[in-house]
Structure formats: C-alpha cells, structure tokens
Write a protein that holds these residues in place. Structure first.
Motif, PDB file in Angstrom:
ATOM      1  N   GLN A 165       0.811  -1.210   0.000  1.00 48.33           N
ATOM      2  CA  GLN A 165       0.000   0.000   0.000  1.00 48.33           C
ATOM      3  C   GLN A 165       0.850   1.269   0.000  1.00 48.33           C
ATOM      4  OE1 GLN A 165      -3.027  -0.134   3.030  1.00 48.33           O
ATOM      5  NE2 GLN A 165      -3.575  -2.236   2.570  1.00 48.33           N
ATOM      6  N   LYS A 166       1.887   1.263  -0.854  1.00 52.47           N
ATOM      7  CA  LYS A 166       2.783   2.413  -0.963  1.00 52.47           C
ATOM      8  C   LYS A 166       3.015   2.758  -2.426  1.00 52.47           C
ATOM      9  CE  LYS A 166       3.710   2.817   3.475  1.00 52.47           C
ATOM     10  NZ  LYS A 166       3.298   4.020   4.262  1.00 52.47           N
ATOM     11  N   PHE A 167       3.421   4.019  -2.650  1.00 55.76           N
ATOM     12  CA  PHE A 167       3.838   4.440  -3.985  1.00 55.76           C
ATOM     13  C   PHE A 167       5.319   4.756  -3.931  1.00 55.76           C
ATOM     14  CE2 PHE A 167       4.501   7.030  -7.673  1.00 55.76           C
ATOM     15  CZ  PHE A 167       3.665   6.459  -8.620  1.00 55.76           C
ATOM     16  N   TYR A 168       6.085   4.134  -4.833  1.00 60.22           N
ATOM     17  CA  TYR A 168       7.533   4.312  -4.889  1.00 60.22           C
ATOM     18  C   TYR A 168       7.906   5.139  -6.116  1.00 60.22           C
ATOM     19  CZ  TYR A 168       8.265   0.907  -1.162  1.00 60.22           C
ATOM     20  OH  TYR A 168       8.268   0.265   0.047  1.00 60.22           O
ATOM     21  N   SER A 181      -9.473  -6.256  -9.891  1.00 54.14           N
ATOM     22  CA  SER A 181      -8.671  -7.099  -9.013  1.00 54.14           C
ATOM     23  C   SER A 181      -8.643  -6.493  -7.616  1.00 54.14           C
ATOM     24  CB  SER A 181      -7.238  -7.216  -9.553  1.00 54.14           C
ATOM     25  OG  SER A 181      -6.367  -7.743  -8.586  1.00 54.14           O
ATOM     26  N   SER A 182      -8.585  -7.352  -6.600  1.00 52.59           N
ATOM     27  CA  SER A 182      -8.477  -6.850  -5.232  1.00 52.59           C
ATOM     28  C   SER A 182      -7.204  -6.033  -5.043  1.00 52.59           C
ATOM     29  CB  SER A 182      -8.493  -8.021  -4.241  1.00 52.59           C
ATOM     30  OG  SER A 182      -7.398  -8.901  -4.482  1.00 52.59           O
ATOM     31  N   LYS A 183      -6.219  -6.230  -5.918  1.00 50.63           N
ATOM     32  CA  LYS A 183      -4.956  -5.516  -5.800  1.00 50.63           C
ATOM     33  C   LYS A 183      -5.074  -4.051  -6.208  1.00 50.63           C
ATOM     34  CE  LYS A 183      -2.173  -9.671  -6.554  1.00 50.63           C
ATOM     35  NZ  LYS A 183      -1.116 -10.319  -7.360  1.00 50.63           N
ATOM     36  N   THR A 184      -6.105  -3.714  -6.987  1.00 52.63           N
ATOM     37  CA  THR A 184      -6.287  -2.326  -7.411  1.00 52.63           C
ATOM     38  C   THR A 184      -7.605  -1.735  -6.916  1.00 52.63           C
ATOM     39  OG1 THR A 184      -7.262  -3.077  -9.507  1.00 52.63           O
ATOM     40  CG2 THR A 184      -4.901  -2.617  -9.504  1.00 52.63           C
ATOM     41  N   ARG A 185      -8.365  -2.494  -6.095  1.00 52.66           N
ATOM     42  CA  ARG A 185      -9.632  -1.992  -5.574  1.00 52.66           C
ATOM     43  C   ARG A 185      -9.374  -0.926  -4.511  1.00 52.66           C
ATOM     44  NH1 ARG A 185     -13.498  -6.301  -2.895  1.00 52.66           N
ATOM     45  NH2 ARG A 185     -13.219  -7.209  -4.979  1.00 52.66           N
ATOM     46  N   VAL A 186     -10.046   0.217  -4.648  1.00 53.07           N
ATOM     47  CA  VAL A 186      -9.829   1.310  -3.705  1.00 53.07           C
ATOM     48  C   VAL A 186     -11.004   1.511  -2.760  1.00 53.07           C
ATOM     49  CG1 VAL A 186      -8.145   2.556  -5.098  1.00 53.07           C
ATOM     50  CG2 VAL A 186     -10.581   2.954  -5.481  1.00 53.07           C
ATOM     51  N   ILE A 187     -12.205   1.056  -3.125  1.00 50.06           N
ATOM     52  CA  ILE A 187     -13.366   1.156  -2.234  1.00 50.06           C
ATOM     53  C   ILE A 187     -14.472   0.261  -2.775  1.00 50.06           C
ATOM     54  CG2 ILE A 187     -14.359   3.134  -3.447  1.00 50.06           C
ATOM     55  CD1 ILE A 187     -15.361   4.193  -0.761  1.00 50.06           C
ATOM     56  N   ASP A 188     -15.338  -0.236  -1.897  1.00 43.39           N
ATOM     57  CA  ASP A 188     -16.519  -0.991  -2.318  1.00 43.39           C
ATOM     58  C   ASP A 188     -17.619  -0.763  -1.301  1.00 43.39           C
ATOM     59  OD1 ASP A 188     -16.536  -3.443  -0.322  1.00 43.39           O
ATOM     60  OD2 ASP A 188     -14.480  -3.258  -1.047  1.00 43.39           O
ATOM     61  N   PHE A 233     -12.123   8.132   0.553  1.00 42.49           N
ATOM     62  CA  PHE A 233     -11.285   6.948   0.398  1.00 42.49           C
ATOM     63  C   PHE A 233      -9.949   7.355  -0.199  1.00 42.49           C
ATOM     64  CE2 PHE A 233     -13.795   7.372  -3.418  1.00 42.49           C
ATOM     65  CZ  PHE A 233     -12.943   7.056  -4.470  1.00 42.49           C
ATOM     66  N   ALA A 234      -8.926   6.562   0.107  1.00 45.08           N
ATOM     67  CA  ALA A 234      -7.573   6.824  -0.365  1.00 45.08           C
ATOM     68  C   ALA A 234      -7.320   6.064  -1.662  1.00 45.08           C
ATOM     69  CB  ALA A 234      -6.563   6.408   0.691  1.00 45.08           C
ATOM     70  N   ILE A 235      -6.644   6.714  -2.594  1.00 43.57           N
ATOM     71  CA  ILE A 235      -6.241   6.065  -3.855  1.00 43.57           C
ATOM     72  C   ILE A 235      -4.753   5.769  -3.723  1.00 43.57           C
ATOM     73  CG2 ILE A 235      -6.543   6.141  -6.358  1.00 43.57           C
ATOM     74  CD1 ILE A 235      -7.971   8.992  -5.482  1.00 43.57           C
ATOM     75  N   GLU A 236      -4.445   4.688  -3.018  1.00 45.61           N
ATOM     76  CA  GLU A 236      -3.079   4.434  -2.589  1.00 45.61           C
ATOM     77  C   GLU A 236      -2.132   4.038  -3.710  1.00 45.61           C
ATOM     78  OE1 GLU A 236      -4.632   1.664   0.206  1.00 45.61           O
ATOM     79  OE2 GLU A 236      -3.935   2.814   1.916  1.00 45.61           O
ATOM     80  N   ASN A 237      -2.665   3.611  -4.854  1.00 44.89           N
ATOM     81  CA  ASN A 237      -1.789   3.226  -5.960  1.00 44.89           C
ATOM     82  C   ASN A 237      -1.587   4.352  -6.967  1.00 44.89           C
ATOM     83  OD1 ASN A 237      -4.487   2.970  -6.559  1.00 44.89           O
ATOM     84  ND2 ASN A 237      -4.333   0.979  -7.540  1.00 44.89           N
ATOM     85  N   VAL A 260      -4.536  15.693  -1.172  1.00 43.70           N
ATOM     86  CA  VAL A 260      -3.553  14.681  -0.790  1.00 43.70           C
ATOM     87  C   VAL A 260      -3.379  14.739   0.720  1.00 43.70           C
ATOM     88  CG1 VAL A 260      -1.170  13.899  -1.019  1.00 43.70           C
ATOM     89  CG2 VAL A 260      -2.357  14.837  -3.009  1.00 43.70           C
ATOM     90  N   SER A 261      -3.406  13.581   1.356  1.00 47.76           N
ATOM     91  CA  SER A 261      -3.201  13.489   2.801  1.00 47.76           C
ATOM     92  C   SER A 261      -2.107  12.469   3.086  1.00 47.76           C
ATOM     93  CB  SER A 261      -4.493  13.079   3.506  1.00 47.76           C
ATOM     94  OG  SER A 261      -4.284  12.904   4.891  1.00 47.76           O
ATOM     95  N   SER A 262      -1.065  12.900   3.798  1.00 49.20           N
ATOM     96  CA  SER A 262       0.080  12.026   4.142  1.00 49.20           C
ATOM     97  C   SER A 262       0.665  11.369   2.900  1.00 49.20           C
ATOM     98  CB  SER A 262      -0.345  10.971   5.159  1.00 49.20           C
ATOM     99  OG  SER A 262      -0.818  11.577   6.347  1.00 49.20           O
ATOM    100  N   GLY A 263       0.729  12.123   1.807  1.00 47.25           N
ATOM    101  CA  GLY A 263       1.326  11.624   0.577  1.00 47.25           C
ATOM    102  C   GLY A 263       0.435  10.728  -0.247  1.00 47.25           C
ATOM    103  N   VAL A 264      -0.855  10.605   0.117  1.00 45.96           N
ATOM    104  CA  VAL A 264      -1.771   9.718  -0.600  1.00 45.96           C
ATOM    105  C   VAL A 264      -2.948  10.534  -1.134  1.00 45.96           C
ATOM    106  CG1 VAL A 264      -3.256   7.687  -0.442  1.00 45.96           C
ATOM    107  CG2 VAL A 264      -1.140   7.792   0.888  1.00 45.96           C
ATOM    108  N   PRO A 265      -3.225  10.480  -2.446  1.00 49.23           N
ATOM    109  CA  PRO A 265      -4.403  11.175  -2.984  1.00 49.23           C
ATOM    110  C   PRO A 265      -5.688  10.671  -2.342  1.00 49.23           C
ATOM    111  CG  PRO A 265      -2.923  10.549  -4.754  1.00 49.23           C
ATOM    112  CD  PRO A 265      -2.418   9.876  -3.514  1.00 49.23           C
ATOM    113  N   GLN A 266      -6.635  11.589  -2.138  1.00 61.65           N
ATOM    114  CA  GLN A 266      -7.916  11.272  -1.522  1.00 61.65           C
ATOM    115  C   GLN A 266      -9.048  11.635  -2.482  1.00 61.65           C
ATOM    116  OE1 GLN A 266      -7.893  10.013   1.880  1.00 61.65           O
ATOM    117  NE2 GLN A 266      -5.706   9.964   1.420  1.00 61.65           N
ATOM    118  N   ALA A 267     -10.161  10.903  -2.378  1.00 59.89           N
ATOM    119  CA  ALA A 267     -11.349  11.201  -3.171  1.00 59.89           C
ATOM    120  C   ALA A 267     -12.580  10.978  -2.302  1.00 59.89           C
ATOM    121  CB  ALA A 267     -11.418  10.319  -4.420  1.00 59.89           C
TER     122      ALA A 267
END
Length: 245
Positions: A61-64, A128-135, A145-149, A217-224
């Motif tokens: 759950q990080k962006f590099y 995919s659950s790997k790219t799901r941001v909210i349900d 919700f955070a768009i962590e990717n 953006v909150s704590s380096g993570v985009p928010q929606a």
C-alpha cells in the motif's frame, strides 16, 4: 519529470521494473546538469542500493518514486518513498525523478503490474483486489477513500466501476466521485449515471470514469470522495486502472 525523451517504465513481474528512455537530464544538488542517453535499467525491488530500493524493504500500500541516477560514468536507478530526497548510493550525485510504481492495495508487498509511457501510467490488472480502492452497497454520501496506488504528484486518475448482483429495473444508478467534501456544489466532480428501463434480466454493469482530478492529498496519498444514490448497486466496487501526471 519532463526532462526525458520516449520514457517507458514497465513492471512485468512482482518485484521487477524495466526503465528505458532515449535520453534524460539529471542534476546534482548544485544544479549542474548531465544528459545521459539510451537508458535501459532493470530495477529489482527485493534489494537495496543501485538498481533497487534506496533504503528498507518493499512495503504494501505504498507508492515508490523512480529516479534515474548517475555517478559521472554509470547510469542506474533507485526506487524511493520520497519524491524529493531519495537516499543515493555512494558516489552517485546526479538524479532525476521520472515516474513511479505502486504496491498492492490489498495484502502482500508486490509491485502492481503495469506500464508508464511518458506521463501516463496504466495498470495491467483491472477488476482485481490488488487495485480496488473502495466498495460498498446502496447509497453513501461524501465517503472519503484513499487512492493508494496513485502518485501524490498525479493530475488525474481513472476509475473502473463494477455493479454486481440483481440490479433493479426502472431506477437510476448514480456515481459521483470528487476531491472535496462538498459533493453538491458541482466542483471537481466526475459523474456517471444510467437509467434502467422496466424489464427483466437486468445484469451486472461495468464502466470507466476517466480523468478524475487529484486535488487533495493526505500524508502523501491522494484522496477522493464518493456519493451514490439509493438505487446504486446493489453491490458496487471501484478500482483504479491508471493515472496521469
């Protein structure tokens, strides 16, 4: 991030990313520029140092951010959680941030498969659950919700939305995604809605909403923020399929 020509960043395995470009401008802390040509580097996220992570181990759950680096004779790359001050290997003083890669937003600390072409990144996995941001299901109002990717430096992102279950005929399904809590003011929103005529056999619905602005953006993570109406669903899922700088 625009000092390059024909940039490609391809993540083809869980921990491996290939970075290529025809040329790129790098700078040191004094502002001295060097131009390197024919960059072709493979970054291994399981290691640290040159052509690996700048420090630590890969986290979920990080962006590099990916940096092209040079020591005056050798060109390489590092991936860093920092978009401004990566830890450089000894002797490497020139650097340029060219993009980045994300890790799973579910479980595991693997890089998400995908590719960046110049300033646009597209993930290889969609529903995919790997790219799901909210349900959720039914109606929500201004649900954050955070768009962590997605990079905190991105200008916009693209959502893939799936409604599953027995949808209802004769109703309107409505999604509104924005970057502020005021979901009724019409600012910075992307809307989608569909009306089902009366009938039987209503099935799942899949669609995309492109170019949703990143303005918070909150704590380096985009928010929606998401608002739906009562008839939406009954079950809905939102995935991030890519973003643009």
């Amino acid at each position: 991030t625009q000092g390059y020509q024909n940039l490609k960043i391809r993540t083809t395995a869980n921990n491996s990313t290939v970075i290529t470009c025809d040329s790129v401008l790098l700078a040191n802390t004094s502002g001295v520029l060097v131009k390197v040509d024919s960059v072709n580097v493979t970054l291994d996220a399981t290691g640290t140092g040159l052509n690996g992570l700048d420090t630590g181990s890969l986290a979920a759950q990080k962006f590099y951010y990916i940096w092209i680096i040079n020591n005056g004779s050798t060109t390489g790359a590092i991936a860093s959680l920092s978009s401004t001050s990566p830890t450089l290997p000894s002797g490497y003083t020139y650097k340029a941030r060219v993009g980045g890669v994300a890790t799973n937003v579910s479980s595991g600390a693997d890089l998400l498969l995908g590719q960046q072409i110049n300033s646009s990144y597209q993930f290889a996995l969609t529903a995919s659950s790997k790219t799901r941001v909210i349900d959720g299901s039914g109606s929500v109002s201004s649900q954050q919700f955070a768009i962590e990717n997605v990079s905190a430096l991105a200008s916009s992102w693209t959502a893939f939305i799936k409604c599953s279950g027995a949808t209802t005929a004769g109703t309107t399904h409505r999604f509104q995604i924005g970057g502020t809590t005021g979901t009724n003011d019409g600012n910075y929103h992307q809307d989608w809605q569909m009306y089902h005529v009366t009938g039987n056999g209503i099935g799942d619905m899949n669609f995309n909403i492109p170019f949703i602005p990143v303005i918070e953006v909150s704590s380096g993570v985009p928010q929606a923020y998401l608002t739906t109406n009562n008839n939406t669903g009954p079950n809905w899922y939102i995935y991030c399929t890519g973003f643009r700088y």
